[in-house]
Design an enzyme around this catalytic site. Structure first.
Site, PDB file in Angstrom:
ATOM      1  N   THR A 159       4.040 -26.631 -63.879  1.00  0.00           N
ATOM      2  CA  THR A 159       2.632 -26.570 -63.459  1.00  0.00           C
ATOM      3  C   THR A 159       1.960 -25.451 -64.253  1.00  0.00           C
ATOM      4  O   THR A 159       1.534 -25.669 -65.372  1.00  0.00           O
ATOM      5  CB  THR A 159       2.507 -26.362 -61.934  1.00  0.00           C
ATOM      6  OG1 THR A 159       3.340 -25.264 -61.525  1.00  0.00           O
ATOM      7  CG2 THR A 159       2.933 -27.614 -61.180  1.00  0.00           C
ATOM      8  N   LYS A 169      11.273 -25.100 -62.226  1.00  0.00           N
ATOM      9  CA  LYS A 169       9.887 -24.722 -62.477  1.00  0.00           C
ATOM     10  C   LYS A 169       9.459 -23.756 -61.401  1.00  0.00           C
ATOM     11  O   LYS A 169       9.954 -23.784 -60.265  1.00  0.00           O
ATOM     12  CB  LYS A 169       8.962 -25.945 -62.519  1.00  0.00           C
ATOM     13  CG  LYS A 169       8.844 -26.763 -61.237  1.00  0.00           C
ATOM     14  CD  LYS A 169       7.915 -26.225 -60.172  1.00  0.00           C
ATOM     15  CE  LYS A 169       6.538 -25.960 -60.719  1.00  0.00           C
ATOM     16  NZ  LYS A 169       5.672 -25.377 -59.609  1.00  0.00           N
ATOM     17  N   THR A 204      14.298 -23.011 -53.537  1.00  0.00           N
ATOM     18  CA  THR A 204      13.612 -22.559 -54.734  1.00  0.00           C
ATOM     19  C   THR A 204      12.309 -23.315 -54.857  1.00  0.00           C
ATOM     20  O   THR A 204      11.934 -24.051 -53.972  1.00  0.00           O
ATOM     21  CB  THR A 204      14.493 -22.785 -55.975  1.00  0.00           C
ATOM     22  OG1 THR A 204      13.754 -22.354 -57.111  1.00  0.00           O
ATOM     23  CG2 THR A 204      14.841 -24.237 -56.145  1.00  0.00           C
ATOM     24  N   GLU A 240       2.934 -15.918 -62.893  1.00  0.00           N
ATOM     25  CA  GLU A 240       1.574 -16.138 -63.399  1.00  0.00           C
ATOM     26  C   GLU A 240       0.929 -14.842 -63.876  1.00  0.00           C
ATOM     27  O   GLU A 240       0.778 -13.889 -63.112  1.00  0.00           O
ATOM     28  CB  GLU A 240       0.719 -16.803 -62.322  1.00  0.00           C
ATOM     29  CG  GLU A 240       1.133 -18.235 -62.077  1.00  0.00           C
ATOM     30  CD  GLU A 240       0.429 -18.880 -60.902  1.00  0.00           C
ATOM     31  OE1 GLU A 240       0.398 -20.116 -60.845  1.00  0.00           O
ATOM     32  OE2 GLU A 240      -0.095 -18.157 -60.025  1.00  0.00           O
ATOM     33  N   ASN A 281      -5.219 -18.196 -60.802  1.00  0.00           N
ATOM     34  CA  ASN A 281      -5.315 -18.764 -59.463  1.00  0.00           C
ATOM     35  C   ASN A 281      -6.743 -19.025 -59.023  1.00  0.00           C
ATOM     36  O   ASN A 281      -7.003 -19.894 -58.190  1.00  0.00           O
ATOM     37  CB  ASN A 281      -4.577 -17.863 -58.479  1.00  0.00           C
ATOM     38  CG  ASN A 281      -3.083 -18.068 -58.557  1.00  0.00           C
ATOM     39  OD1 ASN A 281      -2.556 -19.051 -58.061  1.00  0.00           O
ATOM     40  ND2 ASN A 281      -2.407 -17.154 -59.232  1.00  0.00           N
ATOM     41  N   SER A 335      -9.627 -26.098 -61.079  1.00  0.00           N
ATOM     42  CA  SER A 335     -10.769 -26.419 -61.941  1.00  0.00           C
ATOM     43  C   SER A 335     -10.329 -27.251 -63.134  1.00  0.00           C
ATOM     44  O   SER A 335      -9.198 -27.210 -63.568  1.00  0.00           O
ATOM     45  CB  SER A 335     -11.414 -25.122 -62.458  1.00  0.00           C
ATOM     46  OG  SER A 335     -11.797 -24.314 -61.368  1.00  0.00           O
TER      47      SER A 335
END
Length: 423
Positions: free
Chosen positions: A166, A197, A208, A296, A418, A423
């Site tokens: 993702t 992932k 996980t 991230e 985030n 979007s």
């Protein structure tokens, strides 16, 4: 103590173990046609499988379906094992908070895979990852599943790993092998590999993010579940990016037995099973660290090592509080050896200790001893912050227990990613 020699497989992943093939394609769950969004991992034959799943009450439709398929112990619903042929994963849409329609979509995709492979519907596990609250369309499966089946190959593990991403910046794969010599399996070489992932909404609870693991070792389903659970607890369950447990956390482990097709399964308490557990745990830890490193917006992997705890629970409480602290994580992003934030996080954790007994080091530099500040070279600390892996060591001085939790720094990019996720 190591029980066997593990050989890392260069470029290894979910199809490194004998008896498995995979595919990754763009099926249409994502708007970008250049991004794969459907992965399929298939065993040559129906084989033992085990799973551990999210504890989030808002669990996704695939999690509910997989739990039903693998349920074996009404008194302990966490026990999830059985026999399956395939695992399918879509990215882009989580199929979580989607009600009856989501349950039907999860069942439909399993049915379509079973028809394409000629197996029973309950011999297929389904996983989804992506945006919560969006209905999962089944049309992409209608064309995507046959296309993926046609591309199944042992050489396509990397495509499958790409398809489950993702906000990950790169695929996460790892595999090792070990010899059966001296373990009662002379002439056999066993392999454990997998893909995973995870980049955000990461603090697993008994699972996980999404991980599919494979082995060609002969392991019975119930023993496989115990091994999977044990490995997850010391790897994926020790990762936190942002303290949020996903609705879709899933770890699936399949065992083809293809490396020793005529041999007896690994017995409980045997050296062979101990070697397998070591290999599985090593693979899971490596994948877990990849997820923490790829958090991230992150720039640093952070190892939070807590020793001297009064109990295993206290060690985890303190380490997790430090790893989850936005103040600690932003200090690391700012290259600031602000140990007071580490001490404060440990102090609020609920772990039992006396501040007068605490020692703290950052990247090997003693910054606190006996709960009091130490003079240290700020320039040297700044230099060490340039390393891509940062160690925080906290000795609580309260007992013999220890643990490590993996996290990452918290940067402006985490907010940007985030804020723009849908979007």
């Amino acid at each position: 103590m190591a029980t066997c020699k593990l050989d890392v497989i260069d470029g290894g992943g979910v199809t490194s173990a004998a008896g498995f093939a995979a595919a990754g394609i763009h099926a249409g769950f994502r708007q970008n046609p250049n991004r794969y969004d459907l992965a399929l991992v298939v065993a040559d034959d129906v084989c033992p499988v085990a799973g551990v799943f999210t504890q989030n009450v808002f669990c996704a439709a695939p999690v509910k379906r997989n739990r039903r398929v693998l349920s074996h112990h009404p008194g302990n619903p966490a026990e999830a094992y059985g026999c399956v042929k395939a695992v399918i994963v879509n990215s882009g849409i989580a199929n979580a908070a989607t009600g009856k329609a989501g349950d039907e979509a999860a069942q439909a995709e399993g049915d379509m895979v079973s028809q394409a492979l000629g197996c029973a519907p309950d011999e297929v596990l389904v996983c989804s990852t992506g945006v919560i609250g969006v209905q999962l369309p089944t049309e992409p499966f209608e064309t995507g599943i046959p296309a993926a089946v046609s591309l199944l190959s042992r050489d396509s593990g990397a495509d499958a790993a790409s398809a489950i991403m993702t906000t990950d910046t790169h695929p996460k794969e790892f595999a090792v092998s070990f010899s059966g010599a001296g373990l009662g399996y002379e002439g056999c070489t066993f392999t454990v590999g997998g893909m995973a992932k995870g980049s955000g909404m990461i603090m697993p609870n008994m699972a996980t993010m999404i991980a599919v693991l494979t082995t060609d070792a002969p392991v019975e389903p119930d023993v496989l579940w115990e091994a999977c659970k044990q490995a997850a607890d010391v790897s994926f369950n020790k990762v936190t990016v942002d303290s949020d447990t996903s609705t879709n956390d899933t770890c699936i482990l399949m065992a083809s037995g293809a490396a020793a097709p005529e041999a007896a399964p690994f017995a409980k308490g045997s050296p062979a099973l101990a070697a397998f557990q070591e290999a599985l745990t090593h693979v899971c830890i490596q994948l877990a660290k990849m997820m923490a490193r790829d958090g991230e917006g992150s720039t640093r992997l952070v190892n939070v090592n807590v020793t001297g705890a009064a109990s295993a629970e206290d060690a985890d409480l303190a380490a997790r509080a430090i790893a989850n602290s936005p103040l600690v994580k932003t200090a690391i992003a700012g290259r600031d050896a602000n140990w007071g934030r580490i001490a404060a996080a440990a102090g609020k954790s609920g772990a039992a200790f006396a501040q007068e007994d605490v020692d703290i080091q950052i990247m090997g530099i003693p910054v606190c001893a006996g709960g009091l500040a130490l003079d240290f070279d700020e320039d040297e600390a700044l230099r060490r912050f340039e390393e891509v892996e940062i160690d925080i060591d906290v000795d609580l001085g309260a007992g013999p227990f220890a643990t490590t939790v993996w996290t990452c720094d918290l940067t402006h990019d985490y907010v940007s990613i985030n804020a723009d996720y849908r979007s």
